[in-house]
Every structure is written in C-alpha cells, then in structure tokens.
Design a protein around this motif. Structure first.
Motif, PDB file in Angstrom:
ATOM      1  N   ASP A  29      16.980  46.631  84.730  1.00  0.00           N
ATOM      2  CA  ASP A  29      15.611  46.367  84.273  1.00  0.00           C
ATOM      3  C   ASP A  29      14.553  46.672  85.325  1.00  0.00           C
ATOM      4  OD1 ASP A  29      16.615  44.171  85.698  1.00  0.00           O
ATOM      5  OD2 ASP A  29      15.270  42.768  84.695  1.00  0.00           O
ATOM      6  N   ASP A  54      17.495  47.813  79.658  1.00  0.00           N
ATOM      7  CA  ASP A  54      18.124  46.591  79.146  1.00  0.00           C
ATOM      8  C   ASP A  54      19.484  46.936  78.546  1.00  0.00           C
ATOM      9  OD1 ASP A  54      17.903  47.061  76.178  1.00  0.00           O
ATOM     10  OD2 ASP A  54      15.762  46.983  76.619  1.00  0.00           O
ATOM     11  N   VAL A  56      20.779  46.448  75.537  1.00  0.00           N
ATOM     12  CA  VAL A  56      20.796  47.043  74.197  1.00  0.00           C
ATOM     13  C   VAL A  56      20.585  48.553  74.285  1.00  0.00           C
ATOM     14  CG1 VAL A  56      19.640  47.112  71.957  1.00  0.00           C
ATOM     15  CG2 VAL A  56      20.033  44.913  73.085  1.00  0.00           C
ATOM     16  N   PRO A  77      16.915  41.474  80.455  1.00  0.00           N
ATOM     17  CA  PRO A  77      16.431  40.861  79.214  1.00  0.00           C
ATOM     18  C   PRO A  77      17.221  41.371  78.006  1.00  0.00           C
ATOM     19  CG  PRO A  77      14.907  42.569  79.969  1.00  0.00           C
ATOM     20  CD  PRO A  77      15.956  42.416  81.027  1.00  0.00           C
ATOM     21  N   GLY A  78      17.172  40.622  76.938  1.00  0.00           N
ATOM     22  CA  GLY A  78      17.870  41.033  75.716  1.00  0.00           C
ATOM     23  C   GLY A  78      19.355  40.800  75.871  1.00  0.00           C
ATOM     24  N   MET A  79      20.100  41.859  76.048  1.00  0.00           N
ATOM     25  CA  MET A  79      21.554  41.783  76.242  1.00  0.00           C
ATOM     26  C   MET A  79      21.840  41.873  77.741  1.00  0.00           C
ATOM     27  SD  MET A  79      24.483  44.455  74.897  1.00  0.00           S
ATOM     28  CE  MET A  79      24.210  44.181  73.157  1.00  0.00           C
TER      29      MET A  79
END
Length: 154
Positions: A29, A54, A56, A77-79
């Motif tokens: 990230d 990220d 995803v 973030p996210g996954m």
C-alpha cells in the motif's frame, strides 16, 4: 497468442544478456515502498510486471499477469497480506510468495506456510536481503530453457 497458462508467448528479454527476465508482482500500500522495491529488482535484471496497492487488486493482477513471484505486504487495507496469500496460493500454487513487512513477529512460520508464503523479509532489512531472497526462489532462466519455453508446439 498466449501460452496455455495465460502468459504471453515471449517474456521481455534482458537487454544485457538476451535471457528472459523473471516477472514479479509487487503488492504494497506504500507508493514509495513499491518504487524502491521496483528499482532494486529491476537493477538486478528482474521485470516488475505489475504493482498493486491492496490485496484485492493484487489478487486480480496476479490472476491476469501470471507472475513468477509475488512480493506482498502484510498490513494493507481491504484484503491483508495473509488473506491475499491464502487466495493466491490456492489459485497459483506454484508461484512463490515473499512477504515484506514491518510485522514479521506477528506472522508465525506455521501461519505463513499454511498460506503459501515461502519467505518473510522485514522492511527494516536492506533491499539487498529482499533481492537475495528473490534470487534464491527464482534461479535464472538459462538460454536453453528460454528457447524451449518459446518454441512453437507440434
């Protein structure tokens, strides 16, 4: 026309050696971190075939680009990296995953191996350690192997 595994017929050649270059996907990230990783890997003759910020996007790009190795951050973030590694190791079981993280002490070796992670490198280590790790997991493609991989089928 792509090969049966979805990769392009010819991987770009290293201008200095004429040998195919190993393809690496960077998933982190941090823009600056991705830039530094790319600079060091490309200096060593690797081809950074894609970057994602990220988990995803990293999984999507890995499926599309079919890299030879994935460098993956743990905290995103996210996954997160563990979740992304789990998905990637199931969909691309032969592709080594190297986690580059500030939180290596939180990722036990059993959790790492269950999720297909082949190596963990601390972000506090030098980039030479990451490059050495990548080299150990991706030996150079010999000129004979390169020709065999791009030779037309029967």
């Amino acid at each position: 026309m792509p090969q049966s595994d979805g990769r392009p017929d010819v991987t770009p050649l290293n201008a200095n050696t004429g040998v195919q270059r190993r393809r690496i996907l960077i998933v982190d990230d941090g823009d600056a971190v991705r830039d530094i990783i790319r600079i060091f890997l490309e200096k060593e003759g690797f081809l950074v075939c894609g970057e994602a910020s990220d988990g995803v996007d990293g999984v999507e790009q890995a499926k599309r680009l079919k890299p030879d190795l994935i460098v993956l951050d743990l905290a995103m973030p996210g996954m997160n990296g563990v979740e992304a590694a789990s998905v990637l190791s199931n969909t691309m079981p032969g592709v080594p995953i190297v986690v580059l993280t500030m939180y290596e002490e939180f990722l036990g070796s059993s959790l790492a191996s269950v999720n297909g992670i082949r190596a963990i490198v601390s972000k506090t280590d030098t980039m030479q350690k990451l490059v050495a790790c990548v080299k150990s997991l991706l030996p150079p493609i010999s000129a004979q192997t390169s020709k065999a991989e791009v030779a037309p089928g029967p």
